[in-house]
Design a protein around this motif. Sequence first.
Motif, PDB file in Angstrom:
ATOM      1  N   PHE A 110       0.931  -1.127  -0.199  1.00  0.00           N
ATOM      2  CA  PHE A 110      -0.017   0.004  -0.176  1.00  0.00           C
ATOM      3  C   PHE A 110       0.862   1.216   0.122  1.00  0.00           C
ATOM      4  O   PHE A 110       0.531   2.288  -0.578  1.00  0.00           O
ATOM      5  CB  PHE A 110      -1.024  -0.048   1.187  1.00  0.00           C
ATOM      6  CG  PHE A 110      -1.944   1.294   1.184  1.00  0.00           C
ATOM      7  CD1 PHE A 110      -2.904   1.273   0.624  1.00  0.00           C
ATOM      8  CD2 PHE A 110      -1.479   2.389   2.054  1.00  0.00           C
ATOM      9  CE1 PHE A 110      -3.954   2.366   0.913  1.00  0.00           C
ATOM     10  CE2 PHE A 110      -2.023   3.273   2.390  1.00  0.00           C
ATOM     11  CZ  PHE A 110      -3.379   3.452   1.712  1.00  0.00           C
ATOM     12  N   GLN A 111       1.868   1.249   1.003  1.00  0.00           N
ATOM     13  CA  GLN A 111       2.737   2.453   0.858  1.00  0.00           C
ATOM     14  C   GLN A 111       3.480   2.770  -0.217  1.00  0.00           C
ATOM     15  O   GLN A 111       4.020   3.819  -0.484  1.00  0.00           O
ATOM     16  CB  GLN A 111       3.531   2.432   2.267  1.00  0.00           C
ATOM     17  CG  GLN A 111       2.538   2.212   3.485  1.00  0.00           C
ATOM     18  CD  GLN A 111       3.571   2.317   4.631  1.00  0.00           C
ATOM     19  OE1 GLN A 111       4.270   3.272   5.022  1.00  0.00           O
ATOM     20  NE2 GLN A 111       3.394   1.441   5.705  1.00  0.00           N
ATOM     21  N   LEU A 112       4.033   1.610  -0.974  1.00  0.00           N
ATOM     22  CA  LEU A 112       4.781   1.724  -2.083  1.00  0.00           C
ATOM     23  C   LEU A 112       3.721   2.179  -3.085  1.00  0.00           C
ATOM     24  O   LEU A 112       4.232   3.175  -4.178  1.00  0.00           O
ATOM     25  CB  LEU A 112       5.385   0.235  -2.333  1.00  0.00           C
ATOM     26  CG  LEU A 112       6.490   0.180  -3.136  1.00  0.00           C
ATOM     27  CD1 LEU A 112       7.469   1.022  -2.914  1.00  0.00           C
ATOM     28  CD2 LEU A 112       6.913  -1.369  -3.238  1.00  0.00           C
ATOM     29  N   MET A 166      10.356   2.731  -2.295  1.00  0.00           N
ATOM     30  CA  MET A 166       9.471   4.072  -2.482  1.00  0.00           C
ATOM     31  C   MET A 166       9.959   5.445  -2.681  1.00  0.00           C
ATOM     32  O   MET A 166       9.144   5.923  -3.783  1.00  0.00           O
ATOM     33  CB  MET A 166       9.024   4.168  -0.997  1.00  0.00           C
ATOM     34  CG  MET A 166       7.694   3.428  -0.533  1.00  0.00           C
ATOM     35  SD  MET A 166       7.479   3.556   1.030  1.00  0.00           S
ATOM     36  CE  MET A 166       7.329   5.257   1.552  1.00  0.00           C
TER      37      MET A 166
ATOM     38  N   LYS B 240       6.167  11.944   0.331  1.00  0.00           N
ATOM     39  CA  LYS B 240       5.932  11.280  -0.896  1.00  0.00           C
ATOM     40  C   LYS B 240       5.061  12.208  -1.886  1.00  0.00           C
ATOM     41  O   LYS B 240       4.651  11.897  -2.777  1.00  0.00           O
ATOM     42  CB  LYS B 240       5.071  10.005  -0.663  1.00  0.00           C
ATOM     43  CG  LYS B 240       5.702   8.951  -0.176  1.00  0.00           C
ATOM     44  CD  LYS B 240       4.733   7.560  -0.167  1.00  0.00           C
ATOM     45  CE  LYS B 240       4.656   7.158   1.167  1.00  0.00           C
ATOM     46  NZ  LYS B 240       3.822   5.725   0.829  1.00  0.00           N
ATOM     47  N   HIS B 251      -3.039   8.703   6.992  1.00  0.00           N
ATOM     48  CA  HIS B 251      -1.834   8.146   7.591  1.00  0.00           C
ATOM     49  C   HIS B 251      -1.760   8.481   9.143  1.00  0.00           C
ATOM     50  O   HIS B 251      -1.457   7.515   9.905  1.00  0.00           O
ATOM     51  CB  HIS B 251      -0.443   8.859   7.030  1.00  0.00           C
ATOM     52  CG  HIS B 251      -0.273   8.194   5.665  1.00  0.00           C
ATOM     53  ND1 HIS B 251       0.606   7.148   5.414  1.00  0.00           N
ATOM     54  CD2 HIS B 251      -0.672   8.304   4.313  1.00  0.00           C
ATOM     55  CE1 HIS B 251       0.773   6.775   4.538  1.00  0.00           C
ATOM     56  NE2 HIS B 251       0.048   7.398   3.750  1.00  0.00           N
TER      57      HIS B 251
END
Lengths: 325, 336
Positions: A110-112, A166, B240, B251
């Motif tokens: 998910f985070q990637l 990432m 990000k 988050h």
Amino acid sequence: MALLEIRNLSVDFATHGGKVRAVEGVDLTVDEGEVLGIVGESGSGKSVASLAVMGLVAANGTVSADRMSFAGHDLMKLSPRQRRMITGRDAAMIFQEPMTSLNPCFTVGFQLMEGMAEHIGGSRATLKNRAIELLDQVGISDAETRLRAYPHQLSGGMNQRVMIAMAIACNPRLLIADEPTTALDVTIQRQILELLLDLQRKRGMALILITHNMGVVAETAHRVVVMYAGQVMEERPAAALFKTPRHPYTAALLEALPERSSGKKRLLAIPGMVPGLDDRPQGCLFNPRCPYVAPACLSERPPLLAEASGGVRCIKPLAAAAGSA
Amino acid sequence: MLRFLLTRLALIIPTFLGVTLMTFAMIRLVPGDPILLMYGERTVDESVYQKLKAEMGLDRPILVQYASYLNDMAHGNFGKSITTRTPVLSEFVTLFPATVELSLTAMTLAILIGLPAGIVAAVRRNTAFDHTVMGASLTGYSMPIFWWGLLMILTFSVWLGWTPVSGRMAVKYFIEPVTGFSLIDSYLAGDWSAFKSALHHLILPACVLSTVPLAVIARMTRSSMLEVLNEDYIRTARAKGLPPWRVVGLHALRNALIPVITVIGLQVGALLGGAILTETIFSWPGVGNWLIESIRRRDYPVVQGGILLAASIVMIVNLMVDVLYGLINPRIRKGH
């Protein structure tokens, strides 16, 4: 043209005791595909300066600069929205603590994928394939299963590899690595460093390696910036800096390297410590700890003197650099 | 996770025993005789008195009474009310929806207002908004609910005349109970004006009842968010290039919710306690009002059975919260 160009960058923080300056008048240039090492002790402002480039300075901090341009964009003039288009896509960053830098509530996959979804887009299947590919590239075996893992199920080294995956997911032109190996085991440190340099070479991206380890810089960086108490003390190509340091602080840092002190009885250390944000000395910031201190050093803060291959912030630099300088 | 769930289930047994012991002992420690209270001003014949006492089993030794009470509870037999002679369970089932409707509305209000208020206060810490929210919630938390309820009635019902003083619906409406929830029943019956009347009656007690949980949720959310917003992974999320709503709302919130959910679960117990006061102030025909009445009449079976039923609901809710907690936090779900 330089990829990243910073002129006179300062970062101030509003605290209960008033305003404190963590970064003061920093100039920094990074070319495409270059590896720049930034070294300095804790509290030297190296992390804060790079956070300013990424637009990640905490809410109580103010960033000011005469010029801060990245890949043709004037970072000081962009709206937060436009800035976000660059952060995480063209400029990426990894941090010191891989165990706490990943969100414990979401899977690695998910985070990637969310960064890619934000900047590149594409179907779930495409994103997933790309994520597997990325994990492969950073040396994580069994990538498809790892996508479903949570950060607490992986080791520190593994998590740092995920962080790197990432960071490179959107093909950045600049990667800032803030002490990427400090929190890891010695054996893992080398692997992660080699991975970073390998990726840098293959992709031709610029890499800013922030560290307090001179040894790491000696092996990797093309050019080195030495920071102390929020200022750049010296800047020059790595080979020249290690051969003939011009600033007494750089010289002292090199003296303190165990690898360089063979034969001597005791390893040299720099006496005292980095002055705190709120008790900077008068004159040269390094004067309380400098073995060559002169009366003039106590009254005037020296400017960064440009030299042929870099610069030094000292009124009487050590022996002139050999060759071109 | 299964092991965790089984442990939690096993813990219910001692809790249950504790509740039976407490209610059984407390109601008997309060002075007053149920039979004498039943007769009120009139005097009762000694022979009739003894007969009634034997009928209710109150002539037996106290330990025997407790044992037979436990035995009845274990078989799901909650007994009959001394005063109305109807089974405790059926009275509870009839009245409980009114309490649930009130509590659920109050909790929904508390979450819908408290959670966003806490989040915004954390994101804009030390601004006027933050100080206002925190000041208001401290006031709300410190407010004695009895006094607060009367103050609200005085303001909105008496002076402004916006809401009715008491009850669940205006007397002229009669809606066939299907679910027991006045809002749902009147909606099902298609009676729009009855629905409006029900809503009208519900809003003030729900606001009063939601005050304490709202304050607790807002404060907890704020402090939990503040802690999480300083975490390294929030910086990673921002690095990000994610938009702020995603950084904060996904988050940060997902992590910050873990302690908030626990607090919400604990508030359900406090909510039932608050419902007893609120129902009394607003003459709300729910379990709280019923329990207060039964205590006043020393209606032993109702007190013993009713409190046990209410306590069971609290225990079940807390169990559900623990499960939810595991769903949000993978470190618990995956065992560690």
